[in-house]
Scaffold this motif. Structure first.
Motif, PDB file in Angstrom:
ATOM      1  N   GLU A  14       7.126  18.834   4.898  1.00 34.98           N
ATOM      2  CA  GLU A  14       5.674  18.741   5.043  1.00 34.98           C
ATOM      3  C   GLU A  14       4.898  18.640   3.659  1.00 34.98           C
ATOM      4  N   ILE A  15       5.278  19.149   2.665  1.00 29.71           N
ATOM      5  CA  ILE A  15       4.874  18.765   1.248  1.00 29.71           C
ATOM      6  C   ILE A  15       4.994  17.638   1.208  1.00 29.71           C
ATOM      7  N   SER A  16       5.826  16.708   1.142  1.00 28.35           N
ATOM      8  CA  SER A  16       5.993  15.230   0.960  1.00 28.35           C
ATOM      9  C   SER A  16       5.123  14.713   1.762  1.00 28.35           C
ATOM     10  N   ARG A  17       5.054  14.750   2.878  1.00 26.13           N
ATOM     11  CA  ARG A  17       4.000  14.122   3.932  1.00 26.13           C
ATOM     12  C   ARG A  17       2.674  14.396   3.215  1.00 26.13           C
ATOM     13  N   LEU A  18       2.155  15.603   3.034  1.00 23.71           N
ATOM     14  CA  LEU A  18       0.881  15.822   2.785  1.00 23.71           C
ATOM     15  C   LEU A  18       0.615  15.228   1.197  1.00 23.71           C
ATOM     16  N   ARG A  19       1.518  15.010   0.343  1.00 18.68           N
ATOM     17  CA  ARG A  19       1.404  14.352  -0.862  1.00 18.68           C
ATOM     18  C   ARG A  19       0.913  12.705  -0.519  1.00 18.68           C
ATOM     19  N   ALA A  20       1.769  12.291   0.267  1.00 17.89           N
ATOM     20  CA  ALA A  20       1.369  10.982   0.540  1.00 17.89           C
ATOM     21  C   ALA A  20       0.218  10.771   1.379  1.00 17.89           C
ATOM     22  N   GLU A  21      -0.324  11.738   1.996  1.00 15.50           N
ATOM     23  CA  GLU A  21      -1.528  11.593   2.796  1.00 15.50           C
ATOM     24  C   GLU A  21      -2.718  11.893   1.673  1.00 15.50           C
ATOM     25  N   LEU A  22      -2.496  12.826   0.856  1.00 16.42           N
ATOM     26  CA  LEU A  22      -3.591  13.132  -0.343  1.00 16.42           C
ATOM     27  C   LEU A  22      -3.558  11.724  -0.928  1.00 16.42           C
ATOM     28  N   ALA A  23      -2.757  11.138  -1.366  1.00 16.38           N
ATOM     29  CA  ALA A  23      -2.837   9.971  -1.983  1.00 16.38           C
ATOM     30  C   ALA A  23      -3.517   8.751  -1.329  1.00 16.38           C
ATOM     31  N   ARG A  24      -3.219   8.600   0.032  1.00 17.58           N
ATOM     32  CA  ARG A  24      -4.104   7.792   0.764  1.00 17.58           C
ATOM     33  C   ARG A  24      -5.518   7.982   0.714  1.00 17.58           C
ATOM     34  N   VAL A  25      -5.801   9.250   1.103  1.00 14.23           N
ATOM     35  CA  VAL A  25      -7.303   9.627   1.214  1.00 14.23           C
ATOM     36  C   VAL A  25      -7.890   9.432  -0.068  1.00 14.23           C
ATOM     37  N   LYS A  26      -7.110   9.636  -1.235  1.00 15.29           N
ATOM     38  CA  LYS A  26      -7.739   9.290  -2.551  1.00 15.29           C
ATOM     39  C   LYS A  26      -8.165   7.939  -2.890  1.00 15.29           C
ATOM     40  N   MET A  27      -7.176   7.095  -2.393  1.00 16.43           N
ATOM     41  CA  MET A  27      -7.418   5.621  -2.412  1.00 16.43           C
ATOM     42  C   MET A  27      -8.399   5.338  -1.631  1.00 16.43           C
ATOM     43  N   GLU A  28      -8.695   5.859  -0.429  1.00 13.40           N
ATOM     44  CA  GLU A  28      -9.792   5.623   0.438  1.00 13.40           C
ATOM     45  C   GLU A  28     -11.188   5.993  -0.128  1.00 13.40           C
ATOM     46  N   HIS A  29     -11.044   7.109  -0.657  1.00 14.94           N
ATOM     47  CA  HIS A  29     -12.320   7.676  -1.357  1.00 14.94           C
ATOM     48  C   HIS A  29     -12.668   6.892  -2.682  1.00 14.94           C
ATOM     49  N   ASP A  30     -11.830   6.310  -3.361  1.00 10.86           N
ATOM     50  CA  ASP A  30     -11.938   5.193  -4.251  1.00 10.86           C
ATOM     51  C   ASP A  30     -12.499   3.883  -3.876  1.00 10.86           C
ATOM     52  N   ALA A  51       0.886  -1.194   0.054  1.00  9.50           N
ATOM     53  CA  ALA A  51       0.024   0.149  -0.017  1.00  9.50           C
ATOM     54  C   ALA A  51       0.901   1.222  -0.018  1.00  9.50           C
ATOM     55  N   VAL A  52       2.010   1.312   0.801  1.00 13.27           N
ATOM     56  CA  VAL A  52       2.705   2.424   0.881  1.00 13.27           C
ATOM     57  C   VAL A  52       3.592   2.608  -0.561  1.00 13.27           C
ATOM     58  N   ALA A  53       3.932   1.578  -1.061  1.00 14.12           N
ATOM     59  CA  ALA A  53       4.709   1.550  -2.137  1.00 14.12           C
ATOM     60  C   ALA A  53       3.675   2.152  -3.410  1.00 14.12           C
ATOM     61  N   ARG A  54       2.480   1.682  -3.456  1.00  8.56           N
ATOM     62  CA  ARG A  54       1.368   1.983  -4.331  1.00  8.56           C
ATOM     63  C   ARG A  54       1.213   3.827  -4.189  1.00  8.56           C
ATOM     64  N   ILE A  55       1.002   3.935  -3.087  1.00 15.41           N
ATOM     65  CA  ILE A  55       0.883   5.487  -2.445  1.00 15.41           C
ATOM     66  C   ILE A  55       1.881   6.533  -2.982  1.00 15.41           C
ATOM     67  N   LEU A  56       3.037   5.817  -2.955  1.00 15.77           N
ATOM     68  CA  LEU A  56       4.264   6.728  -3.117  1.00 15.77           C
ATOM     69  C   LEU A  56       4.872   6.595  -4.586  1.00 15.77           C
ATOM     70  N   GLY A  57       4.064   5.605  -5.345  1.00 12.14           N
ATOM     71  CA  GLY A  57       4.656   5.198  -6.709  1.00 12.14           C
ATOM     72  C   GLY A  57       5.900   4.775  -6.817  1.00 12.14           C
ATOM     73  N   ILE A  58       6.427   3.802  -6.100  1.00 13.54           N
ATOM     74  CA  ILE A  58       7.463   3.024  -6.054  1.00 13.54           C
ATOM     75  C   ILE A  58       7.402   1.559  -6.149  1.00 13.54           C
ATOM     76  N   ALA A  59       8.199   0.874  -6.686  1.00 14.38           N
ATOM     77  CA  ALA A  59       8.072  -0.641  -6.548  1.00 14.38           C
ATOM     78  C   ALA A  59       8.056  -0.973  -5.303  1.00 14.38           C
ATOM     79  N   ASP A  60       7.262  -2.140  -4.950  1.00 20.98           N
ATOM     80  CA  ASP A  60       7.271  -2.816  -3.643  1.00 20.98           C
ATOM     81  C   ASP A  60       8.779  -3.455  -2.918  1.00 20.98           C
TER      82      ASP A  60
END
Length: 105
Positions: free
Chosen positions: A67-83, A29-38
């Motif tokens: 903070e920008i990096s952390r917020l980007r990761a959080e935004l990606a997680r929230v988008k995934m939860e939204h989907d 999940a973290v790898a998918r959020i950050l856009g990196i390989a597992d």
């Protein structure tokens, strides 16, 4: 033939990714959020445990950049939860309900 550029990640970025895993999220999940390989994240964790994890550069990262990096990761997680919520709303009713989507998104 052009050369493929390898992505370079800062030490802070790697540590933030590992912190997300340590807080209970799966490596996948973290790898998918950050856009990196597992496997990349697995490698960082393995190297970190040996005590030899390094970053791409030695220049310090500002608090704002972290903070920008952390917020980007959080935004990606929230988008995934939204989907996931959207898919659950559709699958539970059997059809697309625009009222539900208006309230969720």
């Amino acid at each position: 033939m052009s050369k493929i550029k390898r992505a370079r990640y800062t030490l802070e970025y790697k540590l933030e990714a590992m912190r997300l895993v340590a807080n209970g999220q799966s490596v996948a999940a973290v790898a998918r959020i950050l856009g990196i390989a597992d496997q990349t994240l697995h490698n960082w964790i393995k190297v970190y445990e040996t005590g030899s994890l390094v970053g791409a550069s030695s220049r310090p990262i500002s608090a704002e950049q972290m903070e920008i990096s952390r917020l980007r990761a959080e935004l990606a997680r929230v988008k995934m939860e939204h989907d996931i919520l959207k898919k659950a709303a559709v699958s539970s009713t059997g059809h697309c309900n625009t009222i539900i989507f208006a309230k969720i998104g």
